[in-house]
Design a protein around this motif. Structure first.
Motif, short mmCIF file in Angstrom:
data_model
loop_
_atom_site.label_atom_id
_atom_site.label_comp_id
_atom_site.label_asym_id
_atom_site.label_seq_id
_atom_site.Cartn_x
_atom_site.Cartn_y
_atom_site.Cartn_z
N UNK A 181 35.79 21.72 35.55
CA UNK A 181 36.46 21.14 34.39
C UNK A 181 36.93 22.23 33.43
N UNK A 182 38.10 22.00 32.86
CA UNK A 182 38.68 22.93 31.89
C UNK A 182 39.18 22.15 30.69
N UNK A 183 38.69 22.53 29.51
CA UNK A 183 39.06 21.85 28.26
C UNK A 183 40.13 22.63 27.52
N UNK A 184 41.11 21.89 27.00
CA UNK A 184 42.13 22.44 26.12
C UNK A 184 42.17 21.59 24.86
N UNK A 185 42.19 22.25 23.70
CA UNK A 185 42.30 21.53 22.43
C UNK A 185 43.78 21.22 22.20
N UNK A 186 44.06 19.94 22.07
CA UNK A 186 45.45 19.50 21.92
C UNK A 186 45.88 19.29 20.49
N UNK A 187 44.91 19.04 19.60
CA UNK A 187 45.30 18.80 18.22
C UNK A 187 44.13 18.82 17.27
N UNK A 188 44.42 19.22 16.05
CA UNK A 188 43.49 19.14 14.93
C UNK A 188 44.32 18.61 13.76
N UNK A 189 43.93 17.45 13.26
CA UNK A 189 44.68 16.91 12.12
C UNK A 189 43.73 16.41 11.04
N UNK A 239 42.59 20.07 43.61
CA UNK A 239 43.38 18.86 43.35
C UNK A 239 42.85 18.13 42.12
N UNK A 240 43.78 17.61 41.33
CA UNK A 240 43.42 16.86 40.13
C UNK A 240 42.65 15.60 40.49
N UNK A 241 41.59 15.32 39.76
CA UNK A 241 40.81 14.09 39.95
C UNK A 241 40.94 13.21 38.72
N UNK A 242 40.68 13.78 37.55
CA UNK A 242 40.72 12.99 36.32
C UNK A 242 40.99 13.89 35.13
N UNK A 243 41.68 13.32 34.15
CA UNK A 243 41.83 13.96 32.84
C UNK A 243 41.10 13.07 31.85
N UNK A 244 40.18 13.67 31.11
CA UNK A 244 39.42 12.95 30.09
C UNK A 244 39.89 13.43 28.72
N UNK A 245 40.33 12.50 27.90
CA UNK A 245 40.79 12.81 26.55
C UNK A 245 39.76 12.30 25.56
N UNK A 246 39.35 13.18 24.67
CA UNK A 246 38.36 12.85 23.65
C UNK A 246 38.90 13.15 22.27
N UNK A 247 38.59 12.27 21.33
CA UNK A 247 38.88 12.53 19.93
C UNK A 247 37.55 12.56 19.19
N UNK A 248 37.29 13.67 18.52
CA UNK A 248 36.10 13.82 17.69
C UNK A 248 36.51 13.73 16.23
N UNK A 270 42.33 9.33 32.68
CA UNK A 270 43.49 9.14 33.55
C UNK A 270 43.13 9.71 34.92
N UNK A 271 42.93 8.81 35.87
CA UNK A 271 42.46 9.18 37.20
C UNK A 271 43.59 9.33 38.20
N UNK A 272 43.48 10.35 39.07
CA UNK A 272 44.32 10.47 40.25
C UNK A 272 43.61 9.76 41.40
N UNK A 273 42.29 9.90 41.42
CA UNK A 273 41.45 9.23 42.41
C UNK A 273 40.04 9.11 41.83
N UNK A 274 39.22 8.20 42.37
CA UNK A 274 37.86 8.06 41.86
C UNK A 274 36.99 9.29 42.17
N UNK A 275 35.96 9.46 41.39
CA UNK A 275 34.93 10.47 41.66
C UNK A 275 33.97 9.86 42.67
N UNK A 276 33.65 10.64 43.71
CA UNK A 276 32.79 10.17 44.80
C UNK A 276 31.64 11.16 44.97
#
Length: 150
Positions: free
Chosen positions: A105-113, A133-142, A92-98
């Motif tokens: 970057x800061x990672x937060x664990x949102x769920x374990x199921x 300023x926010x640039x992008x949020x990257x969501x990963x599921x492992x 989810x981008x606020x603006x492109x990476x240039x």
């Protein structure tokens, strides 16, 4: 050891700033067949209003990987790389990476199921520029296998 459910809500320390290099963007663009000139030609990018070449959207994985290494290296996580598959990825981008951006970057664990004896671990990595300023949020599921034989 199963995946530790107490990971949920855990936020890892911010990464050291990552300076996005022009050649790194070009190399990544070639690797993912992103052949639009905006990714490789600084003049083409400037003509579109960018300060330098624009990274393809999936370039954020380069920076997110730094945070995933923190998660995978956590002694009490219960996540063994040999049993782990990258199951899902979203951005989810606020603006492109240039090129020239300095991103932290800061990672937060949102769920374990639990899913069929395995675990799905969802994390979000927030990336901000040098101004905070926010640039992008990257969501990963492992998907982490249990390691037990069927």
């Amino acid at each position: 050891m199963p995946v530790n459910p107490q990971l949920v809500g855990r936020t890892f320390p911010p990464t050291a700033p990552y300076l996005v290099g022009r050649e790194k963007v070009r190399e990544f663009a070639r690797a993912v067949f992103a052949d639009a000139p905006v990714h490789t030609d600084a003049e083409a990018a400037r003509a579109l209003g960018y300060a330098d070449v624009v990274a393809p959207p999936t370039f954020a994985m380069v920076i997110q990987d730094l945070t995933l290494q923190q998660l995978l290296g956590e002694p009490d996580a219960g996540i063994e790389l040999s049993r782990t598959v990258h199951a899902e990825q979203r951005f989810r981008y606020t603006r492109p990476i240039v090129a020239g951006d300095e991103l932290t970057a800061t990672l937060t664990v949102g769920g374990v199921r639990s899913v069929g004896g395995n675990a799905m671990v969802t994390s979000e990595t927030e990336m901000t520029d040098a101004a905070g300023a926010h640039v992008v949020t990257a969501t990963t599921v492992l998907l982490v296998g249990s390691g037990e034989s069927a």
